[in-house]
Motif scaffolding. Structure first.
Motif, mmCIF file in Angstrom:
data_model
loop_
_atom_site.group_PDB
_atom_site.id
_atom_site.type_symbol
_atom_site.label_atom_id
_atom_site.label_comp_id
_atom_site.label_asym_id
_atom_site.label_seq_id
_atom_site.Cartn_x
_atom_site.Cartn_y
_atom_site.Cartn_z
ATOM 1 N N GLN A 196 0.225 -3.646 17.805
ATOM 2 C CA GLN A 196 0.586 -3.128 19.126
ATOM 3 C C GLN A 196 -0.547 -3.361 20.111
ATOM 4 O O GLN A 196 -1.700 -3.106 19.817
ATOM 5 N N TRP A 197 -0.191 -3.847 21.266
ATOM 6 C CA TRP A 197 -1.130 -4.010 22.369
ATOM 7 C C TRP A 197 -1.540 -2.626 22.822
ATOM 8 O O TRP A 197 -0.721 -1.734 22.824
ATOM 9 N N PRO A 198 -2.748 -2.298 23.188
ATOM 10 C CA PRO A 198 -3.909 -3.173 23.319
ATOM 11 C C PRO A 198 -4.795 -3.186 22.080
ATOM 12 O O PRO A 198 -5.798 -3.875 22.053
ATOM 13 N N ASP A 199 -4.398 -2.414 21.034
ATOM 14 C CA ASP A 199 -5.243 -2.337 19.840
ATOM 15 C C ASP A 199 -5.332 -3.655 19.093
ATOM 16 O O ASP A 199 -6.361 -3.994 18.524
ATOM 17 N N SER A 200 -4.227 -4.400 19.059
ATOM 18 C CA SER A 200 -4.253 -5.691 18.376
ATOM 19 C C SER A 200 -3.192 -6.598 18.981
ATOM 20 O O SER A 200 -2.244 -6.145 19.613
ATOM 21 N N ARG A 201 -3.387 -7.882 18.772
ATOM 22 C CA ARG A 201 -2.447 -8.871 19.278
ATOM 23 C C ARG A 201 -1.450 -9.207 18.178
ATOM 24 O O ARG A 201 -1.613 -8.824 17.030
ATOM 25 N N CYS A 202 -0.423 -9.937 18.549
ATOM 26 C CA CYS A 202 0.581 -10.369 17.574
ATOM 27 C C CYS A 202 -0.092 -11.124 16.435
ATOM 28 O O CYS A 202 -1.017 -11.901 16.659
ATOM 29 N N ALA A 203 0.379 -10.887 15.228
ATOM 30 C CA ALA A 203 -0.133 -11.613 14.068
ATOM 31 C C ALA A 203 0.497 -12.995 14.042
ATOM 32 O O ALA A 203 1.719 -13.133 14.111
ATOM 33 N N MET A 204 -0.307 -14.019 13.969
ATOM 34 C CA MET A 204 0.196 -15.386 13.959
ATOM 35 C C MET A 204 0.541 -15.781 12.526
ATOM 36 O O MET A 204 -0.183 -15.449 11.595
ATOM 37 N N GLU B 193 0.603 -2.101 30.748
ATOM 38 C CA GLU B 193 0.748 -2.899 31.967
ATOM 39 C C GLU B 193 2.145 -2.740 32.565
ATOM 40 O O GLU B 193 2.574 -3.540 33.388
ATOM 41 N N GLY B 194 2.879 -1.717 32.094
ATOM 42 C CA GLY B 194 4.181 -1.424 32.674
ATOM 43 C C GLY B 194 5.385 -1.971 31.927
ATOM 44 O O GLY B 194 6.515 -1.756 32.352
#
Length: 117
Positions: free
Chosen positions: A48-56, A35-36
């Motif tokens: 790493q986006w878009p493969d996975s979101r931050c681990a909470m 997304e820039g």
């Protein structure tokens, strides 16, 4: 990421976000190169986006955790005076002697003295 003057938490479009939902705020501001967003580290590591979101993080209420430590300390010691003596011995020679002793008295964790050496 926010409004300096008011302290409001804003999304990428500048809309206010719920200040109590820090997880949603963090997810909103995850670096998204597609997304820039520029890469902010030398190499990608972790989710790493878009493969996975931050681990909470998986954490418990710190108040409960500290209460458990204090209860454990009470079970392990004869009395406050004994803990105070042990803390003073454990903190001997450290620059922040009073702070070291206070931390041990508050948590009941003798091992904290190691962080001051």
């Amino acid at each position: 990421m926010g409004e300096y003057g008011s302290g409001d938490m804003l999304d990428r479009q500048g809309n206010p976000m719920d200040p109590k939902d820090v997880n949603a705020f963090g997810m909103e501001w995850q670096v998204k190169p597609d997304e820039g967003d520029p890469m902010i580290f030398s190499y990608p590591e972790g989710p790493q986006w878009p493969d996975s979101r931050c681990a909470m993080p998986n954490w418990t209420d710190p108040k409960k955790k500290n209460r458990k430590k204090k209860d454990h300390a009470r079970e392990q010691m004869v009395g406050h005076e004994e803990l105070h003596s042990i803390a003073k011995m454990a903190c001997a020679g450290v620059a922040d002697f009073d702070l070291c002793v206070q931390d041990i008295l508050m948590t009941g964790e003798i091992g904290l003295a190691e962080t001051f050496h």
